[in-house]
Motif scaffolding. Structure first.
Motif, mmCIF file in Angstrom:
data_model
loop_
_atom_site.group_PDB
_atom_site.id
_atom_site.type_symbol
_atom_site.label_atom_id
_atom_site.label_comp_id
_atom_site.label_asym_id
_atom_site.label_seq_id
_atom_site.Cartn_x
_atom_site.Cartn_y
_atom_site.Cartn_z
ATOM 1 N N ARG A 1 0.848 -1.203 0.000
ATOM 2 C CA ARG A 1 0.000 0.000 0.000
ATOM 3 C C ARG A 1 0.883 1.253 0.000
ATOM 4 N N THR B 1 0.996 4.190 -2.962
ATOM 5 C CA THR B 1 0.656 5.594 -2.686
ATOM 6 C C THR B 1 1.831 6.508 -2.983
ATOM 7 N N VAL C 1 -7.478 2.295 -3.697
ATOM 8 C CA VAL C 1 -7.451 3.393 -2.728
ATOM 9 C C VAL C 1 -6.032 3.914 -2.551
ATOM 10 N N ALA C 2 -5.060 3.021 -2.464
ATOM 11 C CA ALA C 2 -3.668 3.444 -2.318
ATOM 12 C C ALA C 2 -3.232 4.289 -3.514
ATOM 13 N N GLU D 1 -5.195 7.716 -3.449
ATOM 14 C CA GLU D 1 -4.654 8.622 -2.439
ATOM 15 C C GLU D 1 -3.336 9.233 -2.915
ATOM 16 N N ARG E 1 -4.175 12.183 -5.122
ATOM 17 C CA ARG E 1 -4.595 13.367 -4.355
ATOM 18 C C ARG E 1 -3.444 14.005 -3.585
ATOM 19 N N ASP E 2 -2.382 13.207 -3.309
ATOM 20 C CA ASP E 2 -1.198 13.762 -2.647
ATOM 21 C C ASP E 2 -0.200 14.348 -3.636
ATOM 22 N N HIS F 1 -2.495 16.701 -9.213
ATOM 23 C CA HIS F 1 -3.933 16.498 -9.041
ATOM 24 C C HIS F 1 -4.759 17.738 -9.383
ATOM 25 N N PHE G 1 -13.528 7.981 -4.292
ATOM 26 C CA PHE G 1 -12.606 8.355 -5.372
ATOM 27 C C PHE G 1 -13.259 8.161 -6.745
#
Length: 698
Positions: free
Chosen positions: A43, A47, A72-73, A76, A79-80, A84, A141
């Motif tokens: 994960r 990310t 999800v990883a 995320e 978004r980091d 984005h 997401f």
């Protein structure tokens, strides 16, 4: 290329080191994470890979999404990423940068009983669709994710749509592997794309290694995280090159050469061993079974240092034995597992799993429910069904579970012949005694019992100190069990006596220090439920007094605290006595044995934990196999081993073991909200062993 080790199960070039995977994984363990099979390390890798390297020039592929943890990883990570806020979604197929591919269910093989697994608190029944779970997981997401549900081999990827990151956890068959290569690899961007094969360092998927060896001139290997192999694209993969399936179309000799074409400097011997097993599977699938068996024979001596981990569900010995069994019996890939993203949940190349029983279990051992498994002896006790019935009734107060109550009652009702007494070691409020006594009353033997044949004229003998000590300096401690409040330090004997009063014709209570009690050597014991071996001294006393009285071929021994992490002496003792018992199964922390030959008094009088050497204790701790054991209990067994090392004077080795376990069992850690979860147990072990406080913290 400089490759460095990050932690025991991860290594890589500067590209991988810059992802700070171990640090991020440690932080993830303290947060709520999306359900799924992939580890915290993977994960963290996904990310940070997206957050730090993705430029938004190509889509992100998630091949094999399951419950959604990998999506999800990845999301995320977007978004980091500074990219984005300036993303142009219309540049991606269907306006979504992440494309997740998932069949949507784990098939239940024909003829199998219901299979149920739990991942991060979510229960799943094999055969049912888990698409609703996946959709719920990725819903936050939805602006970034497009799900493709169904058979991946029927999906195509637009040839003009570049792919910047591909996380592939779906190549469980030769066909899927070829399709992934054909559809996705030509879209990777030279010098900018990352490819991760999650199942690469798994032993039973040789076609992935052959394909990546065939494509070695198009990728640079960057590193490893557990079973995941990480590559960077260095030049475009032509469509005609990707369309060729080397595993199917190349010769045997060419496949062997491609399987071994890529170097993995610094690879741990465990993964090196799995790569060698993969080679044996390749030989078999390409029609060279005899050569495969010769290879396996050579591996047994070459990798003797890492074999022998018989109590580990997916350890090297298990993998070796599985390879020998499947290749010898022409069962290769006909054995299906319920397991997860590491490839242990293989399906047939047709996409359907085999009905054969899981090879991770020795003949006759099957899983009943998540926390119980056993041979036919245990299955005949109908433990889950009886436990469900007990939940709707008023039961005696105590700490033992409904499953263990059901096991005890049915064990006595269905197997006890009245030829020996029943020992209840550690009676507490009396719940175990009541379960045993109800078993006697449900047994046809009850009406013709001759009580004079038992010591003191009672078939059940319960042993109990009578109070839970309040440690010096502690504040008042109060607990409630089944509605009964108890203050530590006070006697609970009145509670126990009241609980067992309806069975006073069957029960003799022994109140006080068990180490001052003796058992008549001429009085056989037919069932012993031992929940009292909390100290080394009690464990030795139980062995010395009770085990020689067990009846070969007729007695059952249950160690209630066996699969608990802080009592290594029980495991050492049962390993020392392994020739006298057959392991029959597990119910929660209880380990169930049948006596197969008499334990001589002098054998039982020897305390292996105190009197044997460190090396002998380690060997005995691991001497008994527990096929099919859930990873939670497997993890506790490994913690027990670390406690053993410390108690035998090898603290530094124990701390090294704990450090390795943190990555090896990353999938089990992170349950910070659970009062007695795996993270709690791990942190407790680190604290106690580091601070020389072992067994001083309750």
């Amino acid at each position: 290329m400089t490759v460095e080790r990050l932690i025991p199960d991860a290594l890589g070039t500067q590209f991988v080191r810059d992802l700070d995977i171990p640090q991020t994984a440690n932080a993830l363990r303290k947060t709520a994470v999306a359900p799924g099979m992939i580890s915290y390390l993977e994960r963290a890798m996904l990310t940070n890979l997206v957050a730090r390297t993705w430029r938004g020039e190509g889509a992100i592929i998630d091949g094999g999404s399951f419950f959604g943890s990998s999506i999800v990883a990845l999301a995320e990570g977007i978004r980091d990423n500074d990219v984005h806020d300036r993303l142009r979604l219309e540049n991606f197929p269907d306006g979504k940068p992440i494309h997740g591919y998932e069949l949507g269910f784990l098939p239940l093989p024909d003829g199998w009983k219901e299979q149920v697994r739990v991942w991060h608190g979510i229960e799943y029944r094999f055969g049912e669709s888990f698409v609703p779970i996946l959709e719920k997981t990725v819903a936050p997401f939805e602006d970034l994710v497009r799900l493709h549900i169904g058979d991946l081999t029927e999906e195509t990827w637009p040839h003009d749509a570049p792919i910047e990151i591909a996380f592939i956890d779906v190549c469980k068959t030769i066909q899927l592997n070829a399709h992934v290569s054909r559809e996705f690899y030509p879209a990777l961007i030279p010098g900018a794309s990352t490819l991760i094969n999650q199942d690469f360092f798994f032993d039973r998927l040789p076609w992935i290694k052959v394909t990546m060896g065939y494509l070695k001139d198009y990728f640079s290997w960057e590193g490893q995280v557990l079973s995941s192999s990480i590559y960077r694209s260095i030049k475009e993969v032509p469509a005609d090159v990707a369309a060729f399936d080397p595993f199917v179309e190349a010769s045997y000799e060419e496949c062997l050469e491609m399987h071994d074409a890529v170097e993995f400097p610094g690879l741990d011997r465990r993964f090196e061993f799995r790569t060698e097993l993969s080679r044996a599977y390749l030989m078999t699938l390409k029609g060279h079974k005899d050569e495969a068996l010769d290879t396996l024979k050579a591996l047994e001596s070459e990798y003797a240092d890492i074999l022998g981990d018989n109590d580990v569900e997916r350890g090297q010995q298990f993998r070796y034995d599985r390879a020998v069994k499947q290749i010898s019996n022409d069962m290769i890939f006909k054995v299906s597992h319920s397991g997860g993203g590491n490839g242990d949940g293989l399906r047939h190349q047709s996409g359907q799993p085999s009905p054969d029983r899981a090879s991770g279990q020795t003949d006759g051992v099957e899983r009943l429910i998540r926390d119980a498994l056993g041979t036919q002896f245990v299955r005949d006790l109908d433990v889950p069904q009886t436990a469900d019935g007990l939940r709707d009734t008023a039961v005696a107060p105590g700490m033992i579970s409904y499953l263990e109550r059901a096991m005890l009652t049915n064990l006595v009702a269905r197997t006890w012949r009245g030829e020996g007494a029943i020992i209840d070691g550690g009676s507490f409020f009396g719940s175990s005694i009541v379960a045993l006594a109800e078993g006697i009353r449900d047994n046809d033997v009850h009406d013709r019992l001759r009580l004079e044949n038992f010591p003191d004229g009672k078939p059940i003998h319960g042993y109990e100190l009578g109070f839970l000590p309040l440690p010096d300096g502690w504040k008042e401690q109060v607990r409630v069990w089944h509605g009964i409040e108890y203050r530590f330090g006070e006697s609970f004997v009145p509670i126990l006596e009241k609980t067992v009063a309806p069975f006073e014709d069957l029960v003799r209570l022994h109140i006080g220090d068990l180490t001052e009690e003796t058992w008549p050597h001429d009085a056989p014991i037919e069932i012993a439920f031992i929940d009292v071996c909390k100290t080394i001294q009690l464990n030795a006393h139980v062995s010395r007094e009770f085990y020689p009285a067990l009846i070969p071929g007729a007695s059952t021994l249950i160690n209630q605290d066996f699969f608990f992490d802080r009592l290594p002496w029980i495991k050492v003792t049962m390993g020392y006595l392994k020739d006298y018992f057959s392991w029959e199964g597990q119910v929660l922390s209880s380990s169930i044995y049948r006596s197969i030959k008499e334990v001589p008094a002098d054998v039982a009088a020897f305390d292996p934990f105190v009197e044997a050497s460190y090396e002998e204790c380690l060997e005995m701790h691991d001497a008994v196999e527990f096929p099919g054991l859930d990873r939670r209990f497997e993890f506790r067994m490994e913690l027990s081993r670390a406690y053993l090392m410390t108690l035998k004077g090898h603290k530094d080795e124990a701390l090294d073991t704990l450090k390795a376990l943190e990555s090896l069992y990353a999938d089990q850690l992170g349950d910070v909200d659970a009062e007695r979860g795996q993270q709690f147990r791990y942190d407790r072990a680190v604290k106690q062993i580091s601070n020389d406080m072992i067994f001083k913290v309750v």
